[in-house]
Design a protein around this motif. Sequence first.
Motif, short mmCIF file in Angstrom:
data_model
loop_
_atom_site.label_atom_id
_atom_site.label_comp_id
_atom_site.label_asym_id
_atom_site.label_seq_id
_atom_site.Cartn_x
_atom_site.Cartn_y
_atom_site.Cartn_z
N LEU A 136 14.92 119.43 11.47
CA LEU A 136 16.69 119.74 11.63
C LEU A 136 16.59 119.38 9.35
O LEU A 136 17.04 120.43 8.46
N TYR A 137 14.99 118.99 8.46
CA TYR A 137 15.71 119.62 7.83
C TYR A 137 15.17 120.83 7.24
O TYR A 137 15.87 121.63 6.13
N ASP A 138 14.68 121.49 7.37
CA ASP A 138 13.99 123.08 7.43
C ASP A 138 15.19 124.05 8.28
O ASP A 138 15.99 124.88 7.35
N GLU A 139 16.37 123.38 9.10
CA GLU A 139 17.30 124.20 9.70
C GLU A 139 18.96 123.99 7.96
O GLU A 139 19.19 124.52 8.02
N MET A 140 18.63 122.46 7.27
CA MET A 140 19.49 122.44 6.42
C MET A 140 19.31 123.34 5.18
O MET A 140 20.14 123.08 4.44
N MET A 141 18.10 123.77 5.28
CA MET A 141 17.59 124.66 3.91
C MET A 141 17.79 126.56 3.93
O MET A 141 17.28 126.55 3.56
N SER A 142 18.32 126.37 5.26
CA SER A 142 17.89 127.58 6.34
C SER A 142 19.01 128.29 5.83
O SER A 142 20.57 127.73 4.75
N ASP A 143 19.14 129.61 5.27
CA ASP A 143 20.52 130.34 4.52
C ASP A 143 21.98 130.02 5.60
O ASP A 143 22.86 130.29 5.25
N ASP A 144 21.57 130.15 7.35
CA ASP A 144 22.78 129.98 8.27
C ASP A 144 22.98 128.30 8.40
O ASP A 144 23.22 127.68 9.62
N ALA A 145 22.44 127.04 7.45
CA ALA A 145 22.49 125.88 7.74
C ALA A 145 23.59 125.28 7.80
O ALA A 145 24.76 125.94 7.17
N PRO A 146 24.15 124.84 8.76
CA PRO A 146 25.29 123.44 8.27
C PRO A 146 25.99 123.00 7.33
O PRO A 146 24.86 122.83 6.45
N ASP A 147 27.33 122.45 7.50
CA ASP A 147 27.44 121.73 5.91
C ASP A 147 26.90 120.83 6.14
O ASP A 147 26.50 120.58 4.36
N PHE A 148 26.55 119.92 7.37
CA PHE A 148 26.01 118.89 7.15
C PHE A 148 24.68 117.69 7.69
O PHE A 148 24.80 118.25 8.50
N GLY A 149 24.27 117.64 7.57
CA GLY A 149 22.88 116.97 8.41
C GLY A 149 22.25 115.95 8.17
O GLY A 149 22.26 115.17 7.60
N ALA A 150 22.57 114.70 9.32
CA ALA A 150 22.05 113.52 9.42
C ALA A 150 21.10 113.23 10.22
O ALA A 150 21.03 113.55 11.94
N ALA A 151 20.70 111.70 10.25
CA ALA A 151 19.50 110.99 11.60
C ALA A 151 19.82 109.79 11.48
O ALA A 151 20.05 109.57 10.28
N SER A 152 19.52 108.94 12.22
CA SER A 152 18.89 107.80 12.85
C SER A 152 18.69 106.91 13.72
O SER A 152 17.46 108.36 13.95
N ASP A 153 17.51 105.57 13.21
CA ASP A 153 16.25 106.03 14.37
C ASP A 153 16.16 104.85 15.30
O ASP A 153 17.50 104.98 15.58
N GLY A 154 15.23 104.70 15.88
CA GLY A 154 15.94 104.11 17.08
C GLY A 154 16.35 103.08 17.56
O GLY A 154 16.85 102.97 18.73
N ASP A 155 17.00 101.75 16.27
CA ASP A 155 17.56 100.53 16.75
C ASP A 155 19.37 100.80 15.63
O ASP A 155 19.78 100.67 16.13
N GLY A 156 19.35 102.05 14.85
CA GLY A 156 20.31 102.70 14.59
C GLY A 156 21.00 101.89 13.67
O GLY A 156 21.82 101.97 12.72
N ASP A 157 19.39 101.46 12.68
CA ASP A 157 20.12 100.27 11.58
C ASP A 157 19.91 101.33 9.68
O ASP A 157 19.85 101.33 8.77
N ARG A 158 18.84 102.88 10.42
CA ARG A 158 18.59 103.50 9.04
C ARG A 158 19.38 105.21 9.33
O ARG A 158 19.80 104.96 10.24
N ASN A 159 19.39 105.58 8.25
CA ASN A 159 20.28 106.84 8.03
C ASN A 159 18.87 107.95 7.47
O ASN A 159 18.58 107.29 6.31
N LEU A 160 19.62 109.36 8.14
CA LEU A 160 18.92 110.01 6.39
C LEU A 160 20.23 111.49 6.47
O LEU A 160 20.54 111.65 7.50
N ILE A 161 19.99 111.83 4.64
CA ILE A 161 21.19 112.12 4.99
C ILE A 161 20.62 113.59 4.09
O ILE A 161 19.85 113.47 3.01
N ILE A 162 21.30 114.86 4.59
CA ILE A 162 20.53 116.15 4.49
C ILE A 162 22.12 117.02 4.16
O ILE A 162 22.92 117.38 4.84
#
Length: 542
Positions: free
Chosen positions: A259-285
Amino acid sequence: MIKTVSTTPYADQKPGTSGLRKKVPEFQQPNYAENFIQSIFDSLEGYQGKTLVIGGDGRYYNREVIQKAIKMAAANGFGKVMVGKGGILSTPAASNIIRKYKAFGGIILSASHNPGGPTEDFGIKYNIGNGGPAPEKITDAIYERSKVIDSYKISDFPDINLDRIAREDVGGMIVSVIDPVEDYAALMEELFDFGAIRNLISLGFRLNFDAMSAVTGPYAKEIFEIRLGAPDGSVRNFLPLPDFGGHHPDPNLVHCKELYDEMMSDDAPDFGAASDGDGDRNLIIGKGIYVTPSDSLAILAANANLAPGYSHGIAGIARSMPTSGAADRVAEKRGVGIYETPTGWKFFGNLLDAGMATICGEESSGTGSNHVREKDGLWAVLLWLNILAVRGESVIDIVTQHWATYGRNYYSRHDYEGVDTNAANGLITALREKLPTLPGTKYGDLTVAAADDFAYHDPVDKSVSQHQGIRIMFEGGSRVVFRLSGTGTTGATLRVYIERYEPDSTRHNIETQEALADLIAAAQAVADIKGHTGRDAPTVIT
């Protein structure tokens, strides 16, 4: 029929910061899970006839322990159990169910961001009636009971069909299998401007959410694609799997590298995010920028008023001690309270219940608010989307403007995973012993201004939590923090947190590890990490 089963104690059932976590084979030992569940019930009072919420993140052994917990709840006198269909309830969704339906408490079966599978991790956590993790006085009582337990109660009735929404009376107790997503999605629609976000997406805004084959998949699919209109495929890895597809469901730059590599590419989406096993954590890129959890907390707090659920402002911000001071700058400028707590979401509960804090966060990718009493990965993603929709700016523009206004806290966490437990404890003990001698000591151009072992004095209930992490503060406002994590299951994880505050906006574009290089060297020297652990470098840098 209720059976009373004789048992013998296990000596290793002390809950950590997020309940009891062990490898699956340990939980599969005779009566191991039953002992701990009975120890929970034996440590509570006044639950007869009340409602218990049960759910988990879908990891391996989830369904088996849910059946045990349901039957034991019936035998111990609960009047009703609410359980998510398929055994699924994200941790924040479980907290919401407890609060919305005024349940007595809940049992959440999860090991959060840890791997799943037949030889991987499993966990049991108890949440109290406010929806938050049990405070230390309860977890201490559970542990004491587990050391002497000699029997448990369990009802003898067939397993519940967890795969259909239904309500039935078994063993004198109502079991209600519920839609795990509906109540949570409805809460999100109350807090955020779904119309503004839908409009943003309709204009071509592209988002990419990785559910990591974990619990948030069904929630994200319903909210992002169905209710907000994101194109099919915007949510990837949305089917919860018992082994998380063989991946490590921790939303950081190591385990979300694709996901990180995709968000750093020339054709990246505007917003990337992820969550963890039980849904209480987040990643914002954002496109071209990773947002650290500490910065994300500060930016969300600074812009929360743009979402309907927080339009009247926030009462205060709470952060865990290792989290950077970025949120402190926001609180100071906004004239609201700032609270520094130990690591562990349970410490935020009193502040939230007392109305002293509205937004809370931890550097370990957890942010949330007073809408539930757990950190909440999808909540953070939706608040970001709400802010982006209202401001009409990119993630990178919002972040750089925030730094220009408040200054930048360069920040990094170095994890040394799977360290020999004795070696890790020896390092912390040695550091603790040298604390009085550190002030005035120089490491290169850095001079130690103060050093302590952080203790938290709860402003609400006046309780004191000692030994929550060793802080080395340097002249000029930089610091290094050392603590041992309580979320792993093998060996010890030494976490080293490194932070430098930079008010000069002309110095906000330095690479993070470069900006922190002298502090990283000082951390190695002051703690003699290699001498104690034999490690030349951290396992994970975030």
